[in-house]
Design a protein around this motif. Structure first.
Motif, PDB file in Angstrom:
ATOM      1  N   ASP A  61       0.823  -1.214   0.000  1.00  0.00           N
ATOM      2  CA  ASP A  61       0.000   0.000   0.000  1.00  0.00           C
ATOM      3  C   ASP A  61       0.856   1.263   0.000  1.00  0.00           C
ATOM      4  O   ASP A  61       0.472   2.273  -0.582  1.00  0.00           O
ATOM      5  N   GLY A  62       2.021   1.206   0.657  1.00  0.00           N
ATOM      6  CA  GLY A  62       2.870   2.374   0.763  1.00  0.00           C
ATOM      7  C   GLY A  62       3.796   2.606  -0.417  1.00  0.00           C
ATOM      8  O   GLY A  62       4.358   3.701  -0.538  1.00  0.00           O
ATOM      9  N   CYS A  63       3.934   1.606  -1.282  1.00  0.00           N
ATOM     10  CA  CYS A  63       4.938   1.734  -2.347  1.00  0.00           C
ATOM     11  C   CYS A  63       4.449   1.424  -3.752  1.00  0.00           C
ATOM     12  O   CYS A  63       5.040   1.904  -4.724  1.00  0.00           O
ATOM     13  N   GLU A  64       3.396   0.638  -3.908  1.00  0.00           N
ATOM     14  CA  GLU A  64       3.029   0.153  -5.247  1.00  0.00           C
ATOM     15  C   GLU A  64       2.645   1.260  -6.202  1.00  0.00           C
ATOM     16  O   GLU A  64       2.795   1.122  -7.401  1.00  0.00           O
ATOM     17  N   TYR A  65       2.164   2.378  -5.713  1.00  0.00           N
ATOM     18  CA  TYR A  65       1.720   3.471  -6.581  1.00  0.00           C
ATOM     19  C   TYR A  65       2.879   4.352  -7.036  1.00  0.00           C
ATOM     20  O   TYR A  65       2.716   5.174  -7.936  1.00  0.00           O
ATOM     21  N   LEU A  66       4.044   4.208  -6.425  1.00  0.00           N
ATOM     22  CA  LEU A  66       5.183   5.057  -6.759  1.00  0.00           C
ATOM     23  C   LEU A  66       5.769   4.673  -8.116  1.00  0.00           C
ATOM     24  O   LEU A  66       5.735   3.504  -8.505  1.00  0.00           O
ATOM     25  N   THR A  67       6.325   5.662  -8.807  1.00  0.00           N
ATOM     26  CA  THR A  67       7.063   5.382 -10.033  1.00  0.00           C
ATOM     27  C   THR A  67       8.315   4.583  -9.703  1.00  0.00           C
ATOM     28  O   THR A  67       8.678   3.661 -10.427  1.00  0.00           O
ATOM     29  N   ALA A  68       8.985   4.943  -8.605  1.00  0.00           N
ATOM     30  CA  ALA A  68      10.172   4.221  -8.149  1.00  0.00           C
ATOM     31  C   ALA A  68      10.387   4.520  -6.673  1.00  0.00           C
ATOM     32  O   ALA A  68       9.976   5.561  -6.162  1.00  0.00           O
ATOM     33  N   VAL A  69      11.043   3.588  -6.007  1.00  0.00           N
ATOM     34  CA  VAL A  69      11.448   3.769  -4.615  1.00  0.00           C
ATOM     35  C   VAL A  69      12.803   3.096  -4.454  1.00  0.00           C
ATOM     36  O   VAL A  69      13.070   2.064  -5.068  1.00  0.00           O
ATOM     37  N   ASN A 138       8.870  16.730  -1.639  1.00  0.00           N
ATOM     38  CA  ASN A 138       7.428  16.926  -1.729  1.00  0.00           C
ATOM     39  C   ASN A 138       6.679  15.878  -0.894  1.00  0.00           C
ATOM     40  O   ASN A 138       6.574  14.719  -1.289  1.00  0.00           O
ATOM     41  N   PRO A 139       6.101  16.269   0.245  1.00  0.00           N
ATOM     42  CA  PRO A 139       5.373  15.303   1.076  1.00  0.00           C
ATOM     43  C   PRO A 139       4.085  14.802   0.429  1.00  0.00           C
ATOM     44  O   PRO A 139       3.531  13.795   0.865  1.00  0.00           O
ATOM     45  N   LEU A 140       3.605  15.466  -0.629  1.00  0.00           N
ATOM     46  CA  LEU A 140       2.397  14.986  -1.322  1.00  0.00           C
ATOM     47  C   LEU A 140       2.622  13.597  -1.925  1.00  0.00           C
ATOM     48  O   LEU A 140       1.663  12.851  -2.134  1.00  0.00           O
ATOM     49  N   ILE A 141       3.873  13.247  -2.188  1.00  0.00           N
ATOM     50  CA  ILE A 141       4.179  11.929  -2.750  1.00  0.00           C
ATOM     51  C   ILE A 141       3.770  10.832  -1.763  1.00  0.00           C
ATOM     52  O   ILE A 141       3.410   9.736  -2.164  1.00  0.00           O
ATOM     53  N   ARG A 142       3.798  11.128  -0.470  1.00  0.00           N
ATOM     54  CA  ARG A 142       3.433  10.138   0.555  1.00  0.00           C
ATOM     55  C   ARG A 142       1.934   9.872   0.603  1.00  0.00           C
ATOM     56  O   ARG A 142       1.486   8.944   1.239  1.00  0.00           O
TER      57      ARG A 142
END
Length: 147
Positions: A61-69, A138-142
């Motif tokens: 839930d915390g990472c799958e939507y990110l382009t990369a981590v 950018n905290p909006l990424i969270r």
């Protein structure tokens, strides 16, 4: 193997486990976490997540939507007492989410504090607590953003 060599071997195995955690999260292969955590482990990421399945879901839930981590670990330590250990490492996490208003990057630094147990399958984390020391970008990424 001498006692000192055995201690180094255990510390190296714990460090490898901490690195494997980051590989699992960054690759999106959350089933790797079955080899990192004990089945009844607790992950404390702002709030407690109980058991390996809940921890894996929290990571998804915390990472799958990110382009990369990307997780970078350093300054590993471990104190071993029989079949139990207290360990930890520093962390630096970079998160990227393309086309986010206000900027595409968010970074955090801090510490993972771990409790571990030696099992028949090697060391496993029984509790992992993250302590964020700083963040920038950018905290909006969270905040979860649908793709």
């Amino acid at each position: 193997m001498t006692s000192l060599e055995n201690d180094y071997a255990h510390k190296a195995a714990i460090q490898e486990l901490q690195v494997l955690y980051s590989i699992a999260i960054d690759s999106g292969d959350y089933d790797i976490l079955d080899n990192v955590f004990a089945p009844n482990a607790v992950g404390i990421y702002g709030r407690p997540y109980n058991g390996i399945e809940e921890i894996k879901k929290a990571m998804f839930d915390g990472c799958e939507y990110l382009t990369a981590v990307q997780h970078l670990n350093g300054n590993h330590w471990a104190q071993i007492s029989g079949d139990k250990a207290t360990a930890g490492c520093y962390l630096h996490v970079t998160q990227h989410l393309l086309d986010t208003p206000g900027g595409d990057f968010h970074e955090m630094g801090g510490v993972y504090n771990d409790q571990l147990v030696l099992t028949d399958n090697g060391w496993r984390i029984t509790e992992r607590k993250i302590e964020i020391k700083w963040s920038k970008g950018n905290p909006l990424i969270r905040q979860r953003k649908p793709r």
